[in-house]
Design an enzyme around this catalytic site. Structure first.
Site, short mmCIF file in Angstrom:
data_model
loop_
_atom_site.label_atom_id
_atom_site.label_comp_id
_atom_site.label_asym_id
_atom_site.label_seq_id
_atom_site.Cartn_x
_atom_site.Cartn_y
_atom_site.Cartn_z
N LYS A 175 38.72 -30.57 -73.58
CA LYS A 175 39.92 -30.39 -73.10
C LYS A 175 39.90 -30.37 -71.59
CE LYS A 175 43.19 -28.49 -71.74
NZ LYS A 175 43.66 -28.87 -70.35
N GLU B 222 39.80 -14.36 -54.97
CA GLU B 222 39.56 -15.79 -54.63
C GLU B 222 40.88 -16.88 -54.10
OE1 GLU B 222 38.71 -18.32 -58.31
OE2 GLU B 222 36.97 -18.87 -57.32
N GLU C 74 32.55 -19.67 -67.05
CA GLU C 74 32.32 -19.64 -65.58
C GLU C 74 33.63 -19.63 -65.05
OE1 GLU C 74 29.76 -23.06 -64.14
OE2 GLU C 74 30.26 -22.38 -62.10
N CYS D 41 34.19 -23.04 -57.11
CA CYS D 41 33.89 -21.66 -57.39
C CYS D 41 32.61 -20.94 -56.87
CB CYS D 41 33.36 -21.85 -59.17
SG CYS D 41 31.95 -22.68 -59.40
O1 TXE Z 1 43.18 -22.62 -63.52
P1 TXE Z 1 43.14 -22.50 -65.15
P2 TXE Z 1 44.15 -22.92 -62.64
C1 TXE Z 1 40.53 -20.42 -60.20
C2 TXE Z 1 41.05 -20.63 -58.63
C3 TXE Z 1 42.48 -21.19 -58.70
C4 TXE Z 1 42.97 -20.65 -60.14
C5 TXE Z 1 43.96 -21.02 -61.00
O2 TXE Z 1 41.11 -19.50 -58.01
O3 TXE Z 1 43.33 -20.92 -57.73
O4 TXE Z 1 42.00 -20.37 -60.99
O5 TXE Z 1 43.62 -22.41 -61.23
C6 TXE Z 1 43.02 -24.72 -69.13
N1 TXE Z 1 43.85 -21.64 -73.15
N2 TXE Z 1 39.67 -21.50 -60.63
O6 TXE Z 1 45.62 -22.49 -62.96
O7 TXE Z 1 44.65 -22.44 -65.60
C7 TXE Z 1 43.47 -25.77 -68.13
O8 TXE Z 1 44.38 -26.88 -68.76
C8 TXE Z 1 43.05 -22.22 -72.91
C9 TXE Z 1 38.43 -21.27 -60.45
O9 TXE Z 1 44.38 -24.49 -62.43
O10 TXE Z 1 42.23 -21.34 -65.57
C10 TXE Z 1 42.34 -26.16 -67.29
O11 TXE Z 1 41.86 -27.34 -68.22
N3 TXE Z 1 42.85 -23.09 -71.79
C11 TXE Z 1 37.57 -22.43 -61.35
C12 TXE Z 1 41.32 -24.96 -67.53
O12 TXE Z 1 41.89 -24.06 -68.45
C13 TXE Z 1 43.79 -23.02 -70.75
C14 TXE Z 1 38.14 -23.81 -61.48
C15 TXE Z 1 41.51 -24.28 -66.03
O13 TXE Z 1 42.82 -23.81 -65.67
C16 TXE Z 1 44.78 -22.14 -70.83
C17 TXE Z 1 39.43 -23.60 -61.46
C18 TXE Z 1 44.88 -21.44 -72.28
N4 TXE Z 1 45.89 -20.38 -72.26
C19 TXE Z 1 40.43 -22.64 -61.15
N5 TXE Z 1 45.57 -22.18 -69.94
C20 TXE Z 1 36.16 -22.52 -61.19
N6 TXE Z 1 35.61 -21.49 -61.46
O14 TXE Z 1 35.44 -23.17 -60.78
C21 TXE Z 1 45.06 -23.11 -68.86
N7 TXE Z 1 43.80 -23.56 -69.69
#
Ligand code: TXE
Length: 494
Positions: free
Chosen positions: A183, A389, A258, A292
């Site tokens: 996904k 972050e 992660e 990250c």
């Molecule tokens: O991340 P999300 P977002 C951090 C970074 C950023 C913040 C928000 O600080 O500003 O997160 O980013 C899926 N059940 N990182 O909102 O929502 C979503 O569709 C299952 C750090 O974009 O966590 C996507 O595929 N899955 C990070 C994935 O989760 C769900 C990289 C990440 O999205 C879900 C990105 C749910 N309920 C953001 N809700 C890193 N570690 O590199 C969302 N997703």
């Protein structure tokens, strides 16, 4: 070569059981290039129904198909062909990645190339995976430790390195003999769908890799809750990581996470300051800070903190921010308006809390989501810019006086993903590497590595490791087999 925007957006279907599958077309997701503001991709908005179909296909392929049963050589051959196909499609993949994510084209090309390297490495891993034996057990027992693939793995990925983060996971999942449901992020799904197509061409059996595009909720959520998924590998925000853990409790599935980071860059007074300034700036600007392992906290020994800050600001003004399709661009666009708002919100909070803005701090006027490299000094503990972050090119400088104080400051965070140490003293480098609580440590360089090295976080930055031999282990179950030699001693005395 001059690159152009596409005349019409490219459509990506989902990929289930070896076939392209459409979702409910009324709910298509249209992705705009964050750098150009024009539609570049259209994805299907998958629901729990498509997740059910994808999981059923992966389940069948795992329980009854060839993939978990074929030898390491057979798996390696497919993974190697996949790497070759990635290289053959390098430019096409890189362009889609840049258009959807906003990152510079040169960086996308590098990521695609490094991803091919991951697939090659994992091909080797498929052939060296093995168990163990114990010839020293009491009572005439012979023990065998067998490694087996864990089963169906759900892989949920974010938007910051869509193709590369996938390559840090999927080839290792496949090397172990597992099947998968992917996904990708709803902002950057294109290259994941393309990868599924390349795998089919490489000879991967149908059902082994399936892609459901769509929003986190419902599509991602349905994977984390699914009873027929044995493991979830999630990369993204700490908040969704937490909800993944909770959802996984339903069938006690294994979880790899992660998550976020607030990673320290420790610069000691004996460091090569010019090299450190350049490295620190790269560490916070790479991928526009949406990384990250972004080194967003500069902890500098007090005697050099001023000159180091001056040098970083001087260099920051020379960083080329702009159109990611231009070959010379170093920092591209922020991924979406929400993320831009988050970054600008933190910059405002930093100023209101009394931190000193040394450079940057604003969104560029005009089309596209661009923000200048931003540096704050006078950052105090407790300010949100020091603890949260931000996920943008925003550096916070805090001074320290002694080694112990520097390390205490580095470790005073809920996160523990990475840390960087700049020093010319070997003793300081090793002591700092030992004491810092982080899954990845760099000394006199930053954000580099290779498929051999494991990645992952301490504390609230995650659970488990990806890549390297440590990474593939995560996708296996360990079974111990005890074999009685020479007959078992009788229990019932007659
Ligand atoms: O991340 P999300 P977002 C951090 C970074 C950023 C913040 C928000 O600080 O500003 O997160 O980013 C899926 N059940 N990182 O909102 O929502 C979503 O569709 C299952 C750090 O974009 O966590 C996507 O595929 N899955 C990070 C994935 O989760 C769900 C990289 C990440 O999205 C879900 C990105 C749910 N309920 C953001 N809700 C890193 N570690 O590199 C969302 N997703």
């Amino acid at each position: 070569m001059e690159l152009h925007l596409p005349a019409t957006p490219r459509r990506f279907e989902m990929f289930i059981d070896g076939c392209s599958v459409s979702g409910p077309s009324s709910a298509d997701i249209v992705r705009q290039s964050p750098a150009h503001g024009v539609p570049v991709s259209v994805y299907q908005s998958g629901t729990a129904r498509e997740v059910d179909a994808a999981v059923a296909a992966a389940r069948r392929a795992f329980d009854h198909g060839d993939w978990p049963r074929v030898g390491g050589a057979g798996r390696a051959a497919v993974l190697l062909r996949a790497a070759t196909l990635i290289r053959e499609h390098r430019e096409e993949l890189a362009i889609v990645e840049t258009l959807e994510s906003g990152k510079p084209i040169t960086q996308s090309r590098g990521e695609v190339e490094n991803a091919a390297g991951m697939w090659e490495y994992a091909a080797g891993v498929a052939r060296v995976l093995h168990g163990d034996s114990f010839n020293n057990l009491d009572g005439g027992l012979f023990g065998i430790v067998v490694r087996e693939p864990i089963g169906v793995v759900g892989i949920i990925t974010p938007w910051n390195f869509p193709f590369f983060i996938l390559a840090e996971r999927l080839p290792f999942v496949l090397a172990a003999g597992c099947t998968a449901v992917l996904k990708p992020s709803e902002f950057t799904s294109g290259t994941t769908v393309m990868m599924a197509g390349l795998l089919k061409t490489a000879g991967l059996p149908d059902g082994v890799v399936n892609v459901v595009t769509g929003y986190g909720d419902p599509a991602g959520q349905a994977i984390t809750e699914h009873r027929d998924v044995d493991m979830v590998s999630f990369t993204g925000s700490t908040a969704v990581g937490r909800s993944t853990l909770i959802a996984s409790a339903r069938n006690i599935k294994k979880v790899g996470l992660e998550l976020g980071g607030k990673n320290p860059q420790l610069v000691f007074a004996d460091a090569d300051l010019d090299a450190a300034a350049d490295g620190v700036l790269f560490g916070v600007c790479f991928n526009a800070g949406q990384c990250c392992v972004s080194g967003s906290r500069l902890l500098a020994e007090r005697s050099i903190a001023g000159p180091l800050a001056d040098r970083i600001v001087e260099l920051a003004r020379k960083v080329r921010v702009g159109d990611p399709l231009e070959e010379n661009t170093q920092v591209g666009a922020i991924v979406n308006e929400k993320q831009m708002g988050r970054i600008l919100g933190y910059i405002e909070q930093g100023q209101q809390a009394g931190a000193r803005l040394l450079c940057g701090g604003a969104r560029r006027p005009g089309t596209g989501l661009f923000v200048e490299p931003t540096v704050f000094s006078g950052v105090e503990e407790g300010m949100s810019i020091a603890t949260d972050e931000i996920f943008g090119p925003v550096l916070c400088i805090q001074p320290f006086d002694t080694f112990e104080e520097g390390l205490a400051l580095a470790n005073r965070t809920q996160y523990g993903l990475s840390a960087t140490v700049w020093t010319s003293n070997l003793d300081t480098a090793i002591r700092a590497s030992r004491e810092v609580k982080a899954g990845r440590v760099w000394v006199n360089t930053t954000i580099t590595g290779g498929p051999e090295m494991p990645i992952g976080g301490f504390k609230q930055s995650g659970i488990g490791r990806e890549t390297g031999l440590y990474g593939v282990d995560e996708y296996t179950e360990i079974k111990s087999v005890q074999i009685q030699l020479g007959g078992r001693q009788r229990w019932v005395r007659e």
